[in-house]
Scaffold this motif. Structure first.
Motif, PDB file in Angstrom:
ATOM      1  N   PHE A  49       9.907  -4.954   4.057  1.00  0.00           N
ATOM      2  CA  PHE A  49      10.009  -4.982   5.517  1.00  0.00           C
ATOM      3  C   PHE A  49       9.519  -3.654   6.076  1.00  0.00           C
ATOM      4  O   PHE A  49       9.825  -2.581   5.539  1.00  0.00           O
ATOM      5  N   CYS A  50       8.774  -3.728   7.168  1.00  0.00           N
ATOM      6  CA  CYS A  50       8.283  -2.526   7.843  1.00  0.00           C
ATOM      7  C   CYS A  50       8.701  -2.587   9.310  1.00  0.00           C
ATOM      8  O   CYS A  50       8.568  -3.642   9.945  1.00  0.00           O
ATOM      9  N   PRO A  51       9.170  -1.482   9.893  1.00  0.00           N
ATOM     10  CA  PRO A  51       9.727  -1.497  11.246  1.00  0.00           C
ATOM     11  C   PRO A  51       8.676  -1.408  12.355  1.00  0.00           C
ATOM     12  O   PRO A  51       8.640  -0.457  13.139  1.00  0.00           O
ATOM     13  N   GLY A  52       7.804  -2.405  12.417  1.00  0.00           N
ATOM     14  CA  GLY A  52       6.800  -2.442  13.461  1.00  0.00           C
ATOM     15  C   GLY A  52       5.936  -3.666  13.289  1.00  0.00           C
ATOM     16  O   GLY A  52       6.040  -4.399  12.299  1.00  0.00           O
ATOM     17  N   PHE A  53       5.067  -3.908  14.266  1.00  0.00           N
ATOM     18  CA  PHE A  53       4.151  -5.049  14.175  1.00  0.00           C
ATOM     19  C   PHE A  53       3.004  -4.667  13.257  1.00  0.00           C
ATOM     20  O   PHE A  53       2.275  -3.701  13.512  1.00  0.00           O
ATOM     21  N   LEU A  54       2.828  -5.421  12.185  1.00  0.00           N
ATOM     22  CA  LEU A  54       1.873  -5.080  11.139  1.00  0.00           C
ATOM     23  C   LEU A  54       0.493  -5.651  11.429  1.00  0.00           C
ATOM     24  O   LEU A  54       0.345  -6.831  11.746  1.00  0.00           O
ATOM     25  N   ARG A  55      -0.519  -4.791  11.307  1.00  0.00           N
ATOM     26  CA  ARG A  55      -1.921  -5.214  11.323  1.00  0.00           C
ATOM     27  C   ARG A  55      -2.660  -4.271  10.384  1.00  0.00           C
ATOM     28  O   ARG A  55      -2.467  -3.061  10.451  1.00  0.00           O
ATOM     29  N   GLY A  56      -3.538  -4.796   9.575  1.00  0.00           N
ATOM     30  CA  GLY A  56      -4.329  -3.932   8.703  1.00  0.00           C
ATOM     31  C   GLY A  56      -3.625  -3.638   7.397  1.00  0.00           C
ATOM     32  O   GLY A  56      -2.484  -3.158   7.408  1.00  0.00           O
ATOM     33  N   LEU A  57      -4.297  -3.929   6.282  1.00  0.00           N
ATOM     34  CA  LEU A  57      -3.687  -3.759   4.965  1.00  0.00           C
ATOM     35  C   LEU A  57      -4.763  -3.335   3.976  1.00  0.00           C
ATOM     36  O   LEU A  57      -5.843  -3.920   3.925  1.00  0.00           O
ATOM     37  N   ALA A  58      -4.474  -2.305   3.196  1.00  0.00           N
ATOM     38  CA  ALA A  58      -5.326  -1.886   2.082  1.00  0.00           C
ATOM     39  C   ALA A  58      -4.444  -1.738   0.862  1.00  0.00           C
ATOM     40  O   ALA A  58      -3.283  -1.314   0.972  1.00  0.00           O
ATOM     41  N   ILE A  59      -4.958  -2.084  -0.297  1.00  0.00           N
ATOM     42  CA  ILE A  59      -4.194  -1.963  -1.534  1.00  0.00           C
ATOM     43  C   ILE A  59      -4.947  -1.045  -2.480  1.00  0.00           C
ATOM     44  O   ILE A  59      -6.149  -1.221  -2.712  1.00  0.00           O
ATOM     45  N   HIS A  60      -4.237  -0.043  -2.989  1.00  0.00           N
ATOM     46  CA  HIS A  60      -4.868   0.981  -3.816  1.00  0.00           C
ATOM     47  C   HIS A  60      -3.898   1.448  -4.895  1.00  0.00           C
ATOM     48  O   HIS A  60      -2.798   1.936  -4.579  1.00  0.00           O
ATOM     49  N   ASP A  61      -4.283   1.255  -6.141  1.00  0.00           N
ATOM     50  CA  ASP A  61      -3.561   1.856  -7.266  1.00  0.00           C
ATOM     51  C   ASP A  61      -2.071   1.518  -7.258  1.00  0.00           C
ATOM     52  O   ASP A  61      -1.215   2.389  -7.446  1.00  0.00           O
ATOM     53  N   GLY A  62      -1.760   0.242  -7.017  1.00  0.00           N
ATOM     54  CA  GLY A  62      -0.365  -0.186  -7.054  1.00  0.00           C
ATOM     55  C   GLY A  62       0.408   0.019  -5.769  1.00  0.00           C
ATOM     56  O   GLY A  62       1.629  -0.200  -5.744  1.00  0.00           O
ATOM     57  N   TYR A  63      -0.261   0.398  -4.698  1.00  0.00           N
ATOM     58  CA  TYR A  63       0.389   0.630  -3.406  1.00  0.00           C
ATOM     59  C   TYR A  63      -0.292  -0.187  -2.316  1.00  0.00           C
ATOM     60  O   TYR A  63      -1.511  -0.390  -2.343  1.00  0.00           O
ATOM     61  N   ALA A  64       0.498  -0.626  -1.358  1.00  0.00           N
ATOM     62  CA  ALA A  64      -0.017  -1.276  -0.157  1.00  0.00           C
ATOM     63  C   ALA A  64       0.083  -0.297   1.007  1.00  0.00           C
ATOM     64  O   ALA A  64       1.137   0.313   1.213  1.00  0.00           O
ATOM     65  N   LEU A  65      -0.991  -0.144   1.742  1.00  0.00           N
ATOM     66  CA  LEU A  65      -1.009   0.696   2.939  1.00  0.00           C
ATOM     67  C   LEU A  65      -1.137  -0.229   4.131  1.00  0.00           C
ATOM     68  O   LEU A  65      -2.098  -1.017   4.223  1.00  0.00           O
ATOM     69  N   ALA A  66      -0.171  -0.177   5.042  1.00  0.00           N
ATOM     70  CA  ALA A  66      -0.146  -1.082   6.180  1.00  0.00           C
ATOM     71  C   ALA A  66       0.098  -0.309   7.466  1.00  0.00           C
ATOM     72  O   ALA A  66       0.915   0.618   7.496  1.00  0.00           O
TER      73      ALA A  66
END
Length: 370
Positions: A259-276
Motif C-alpha cells: 500500500f502507498c499513501p497516494g494516488f499511484l501513477r507510473g511504475l518502474a521495476i529495477h533489481d528487485g524493487y518497484a518505484l512508483a
C-alpha cells in the motif's frame, strides 16, 4: 566538450537544482542509488516539469528539474530519454562521454534533440519496442499509437469495445506494458464507448487487457495504471485503491504487494524493487475512491512523490516526498549506470549556446563518400 566544464547555468527560479527545503528524502536514498548504480527520472504534468534524481560525489542527493508543459510518459534507454508532453514527444540524448562532466559534477547531460508534434492527444505512458518502434497511449483517442512522419499519430491498436477513435476519452486507456520486448498489456479505467464513459466505473471498472487476443485477463480494478512484466510476474498499480498489485496473467488472480499513501501513477521495476509515483488529491480528499477509505483506516496522510518498494517484502524502503506546490506526479524511469544526471532546457540562451560535435573537434579536410 572538455572533461569537466561549466556548459550550463544552474537554472532559473523554476528550473535547475531544487532547493533541499522543498523536498524530503529517506535517509538511505543516497546509499540505495549508489548500491544499485542508477539514477531516476520523474515527471509531473501538474507542475509541468521533468525531474532528474541523482547522487553527487559527496553522497548528497541531486534533484534537477526542467520545464516541459504537462510532462507525462517517460522512457529511458542507454544514452536516451523520451518524454511525452502536452503537444509533443521529446527525444533527449546524453551528449557526455564516459569521462566527461558537466558543471564538474553531472555525468549525464540530456539535451532535447527532436520534438515530434502530436497535438493534444493526451499522451500517457510510452515504451520503445525491441525493433525501435515507439508506442504510446493516446488516451484522448482510446488507442495505442506510434509516430507518423506526416500526421499527428499512427494508430496501431484499440480495445474491441471502443467503436471509433474520437477525441472524447472513452475508456481512459493509460498504461502500456512490454513482454519480450513488445507491447503485450494495457490498462484502461473502464470499458466505456461514449464520451468519458470510463468515469462511471472509477471505483471498480478498470481492466487489464492482453493485446495478443484482445482479452480482458483481469478486471475490477479502481483506475488501474502501469502494467509491468518482471521475472515472469505481472505487476500493475490499482491506483484508486493505493496498491501495487501482482497479477497472474494466466488466471487473472491478483494479490496486493504494498500500500502507498497516494494516488499511484507510473511504475518502474529495477533489481528487485518497484518505484512508483504518488500524487495528492485534487480536491482535498480522494472522493469516491477506496483509497480515501484506506487512508482513513490507516490514519495516514496522503503524499506526493516517489516510493521505492522492496518486492520481496512489500515494504517502502526509500522515498522522496515533495513539500512544495508540486502536488501530482505522473511517471518514473530508472537510468542505470548514471550517477548524477542533468538536462538542458527546451529553449533559450542555454540551449542556443550548447553546441557539441559528434566526432569531437576533429573535422576532415576532404569530403568522404561511401
Amino acid at each position: 566538450m572538455a572533461s569537466s566544464t561549466n556548459t550550463m547555468a544552474s537554472g532559473t527560479e523554476t528550473e535547475g537544482p531544487l532547493q533541499a527545503a522543498a523536498v524530503k528524502c529517506s535517509p538511505g536514498l543516497s546509499q540505495w542509488l549508489a548500491r544499485h548504480r542508477t539514477s531516476i527520472a520523474l515527471s509531473s504534468y501538474q507542475a509541468g516539469q521533468l525531474f532528474l534524481v541523482g547522487r553527487f560525489a559527496d553522497g548528497t542527493i541531486s534533484l534537477y528539474r526542467r520545464d516541459f508543459g504537462r510532462a507525462m510518459g517517460l522512457w529511458s534507454e542507454p544514452g536516451r530519454l523520451f518524454l511525452g508532453s502536452s503537444l509533443k514527444i521529446w527525444r533527449f540524448e546524453n551528449v557526455l562521454g564516459p569521462d566527461e562532466r558537466a558543471n564538474h559534477q553531472f555525468d549525464a547531460l540530456y539535451v532535447p534533440r527532436t520534438a515530434h508534434v502530436t497535438g493534444e492527444v493526451d499522451i500517457h505512458e510510452m515504451v520503445v519496442e525491441a525493433d525501435g518502434r515507439l508506442v504510446f497511449a493516446a488516451t484522448r483517442y482510446s488507442c495505442l499509437a506510434t509516430l507518423s512522419a506526416t500526421h499527428s499519430l499512427k494508430p496501431v491498436w484499440k480495445p474491441s469495445f471502443v467503436s471509433q477513435l474520437t477525441g472524447d476519452d472513452r475508456c481512459h486507456l493509460n498504461g502500456v506494458g512490454l513482454e519480450n520486448g513488445f507491447v503485450s498489456y494495457v490498462t484502461a479505467c473502464g470499458r466505456g464507448d461514449a464520451a468519458e464513459g470510463w468515469r462511471a466505473g472509477r471505483r471498480g471498472g478498470g481492466v487489464l487487457i492482453r493485446l495478443e487476443d484482445g482479452s480482458i485477463i483481469a478486471e475490477g480494478f479502481s483506475m488501474p495504471h502501469s502494467p509491468r512484466v518482471h521475472d515472469g510476474a505481472l505487476y500493475l498499480l490499482d491506483s484508486g485503491r493505493g496498491y501495487l498489485v501482482r497479477v497472474d496473467p494466466a488466471t487473472g488472480r491478483r494479490e496486493d504487494v504494498a500500500f502507498c499513501p497516494g494516488f499511484l501513477r507510473g511504475l518502474a521495476i529495477h533489481d528487485g524493487y518497484a518505484l512508483a509515483t504518488l500524487s495528492l488529491p485534487r480536491n482535498i480528499v480522494f472522493e469516491g475512491l477506496p483509497l480515501q477509505e484506506e487512508l482513513e483506516a490507516r490514519n495516514e496522510t496522503p503524499r506526493c512523490g516517489l516510493a521505492i518498494i522492496h518486492l520481496a517484502t512489500g515494504r517502502i524502503e526509500e522515498w522522496i516526498w515533495f513539500d512544495t506546490h508540486i502536488r501530482e506526479m505522473f511517471d518514473v524511469a530508472v537510468i542505470p549506470g548514471i550517477a548524477c544526471p542533468m538536462a538542458a532546457p527546451q529553449q533559450g540562451a542555454e540551449l542556443a549556446n550548447l553546441i557539441t560535435f559528434e566526432n569531437g573537434q576533429a573535422c576532415p579536410d576532404r569530403l568522404g563518400r561511401r
